[in-house]
Design a protein around this motif. Structure first.
Motif, PDB file in Angstrom:
ATOM      1  N   SER A  97      59.025  -8.563 -11.776  1.00  0.00           N
ATOM      2  CA  SER A  97      58.148  -7.716 -12.720  1.00  0.00           C
ATOM      3  C   SER A  97      58.349  -8.257 -14.050  1.00  0.00           C
ATOM      4  N   LYS A 142      52.096  -5.738  -3.551  1.00  0.00           N
ATOM      5  CA  LYS A 142      51.785  -5.349  -4.690  1.00  0.00           C
ATOM      6  C   LYS A 142      51.911  -4.105  -4.937  1.00  0.00           C
ATOM      7  N   TYR A 143      52.798  -3.505  -5.876  1.00  0.00           N
ATOM      8  CA  TYR A 143      53.073  -2.271  -6.100  1.00  0.00           C
ATOM      9  C   TYR A 143      53.005  -1.730  -7.710  1.00  0.00           C
ATOM     10  N   ASN A 144      52.569  -0.485  -8.016  1.00  0.00           N
ATOM     11  CA  ASN A 144      52.595  -0.040  -9.075  1.00  0.00           C
ATOM     12  C   ASN A 144      53.945   0.688  -9.321  1.00  0.00           C
ATOM     13  N   ALA A 151      48.905  -0.843  -7.416  1.00  0.00           N
ATOM     14  CA  ALA A 151      48.457  -2.024  -8.144  1.00  0.00           C
ATOM     15  C   ALA A 151      47.056  -2.497  -8.004  1.00  0.00           C
ATOM     16  N   GLU A 161      53.335  -3.209 -12.995  1.00  0.00           N
ATOM     17  CA  GLU A 161      53.422  -3.905 -11.652  1.00  0.00           C
ATOM     18  C   GLU A 161      54.666  -4.404 -11.098  1.00  0.00           C
TER      19      GLU A 161
END
Length: 209
Positions: A97, A142-144, A151, A161
């Motif tokens: 990140s 992929k993550y928010n 994301a 993200e």
């Protein structure tokens, strides 16, 4: 047989690692005529200059886990090992990140991934297909960071993200072997190396930090 404590990283070793990384990245930059280390210079026209200038603030966060050097699947990506060996660490899962407070993104097409063991430094190329043959690395998730948000689909790591990367070298790592990983975005700043030690007994899934 040694123990994990025998391979602890000293402050001097971290300084040497940082200098080694700086030399490697400098050589790569010169070799590419000052263009992108990853060779994707054709995309520079659509990448904001802020990403180029401030992209070095990426870091590894959270748990680092490892798998043995046997074929497997990671989030729909087929991982293949040319020389399978269930008694060696085959690859690692890491999460990256931006540092808190950053306002710019990091283009993952522009990063260099280094896998370092004692006396050996390997540059791990990137794979973007559904099949990864080691040595390679890829984005497998992929993550928010914000609840209720997703994301976006691009490969630019935005401040809100977190990306899940899978990284595997050519020959993996033996039990009790120390490994240092560095992810270096394009830019002048040094990446922060992260050191791990392979467990004495290789398991199907291993927490390495």
């Amino acid at each position: 047989m040694g123990s994990c404590n025998d391979t602890a990283v000293t402050g001097l070793e971290l300084v040497i690692l940082a200098l080694t990384i700086a030399v490697i990245l400098g050589f790569l930059l010169i070799s590419n005529g000052g263009e992108s280390i990853s060779g994707n210079s054709g995309r520079q026209g659509v990448i904001p200059q802020s990403i180029m200038m401030h992209g070095a603030t990426i870091h590894i966060v959270g748990r680092i886990s490892g798998i043995p050097a046997i074929d497997t699947v990671q989030n729909n990506v087929l991982i293949r090992f040319p020389n399978p060996n269930r008694d060696r660490l085959g690859g690692v899962n890491v999460y990256v990140s931006r540092f808190i407070g950053d306002t710019d993104g990091t283009d993952m097409d522009q990063v260099t991934v280094l896998w370092m063991t004692k006396g050996n430094v390997s540059i791990i190329p990137r794979n973007q297909g559904p099949i990864l043959i080691c040595p390679n690395w890829t984005i497998v998730g992929k993550y928010n960071l914000l609840p209720g948000h997703d994301a976006n689909a691009d490969d630019i790591l935005d401040p809100d993200e977190q990306f899940h990367l899978f990284i595997c070298p050519k020959d993996g790592a033996a039990p009790y072997q120390q490994v240092t990983i560095a992810i270096a975005p394009r830019g002048a700043a040094l990446p922060l190396p992260v050191s791990i030690t392979t467990p004495g007994q290789i398991q199907p899934s291993m927490v390495l930090n």
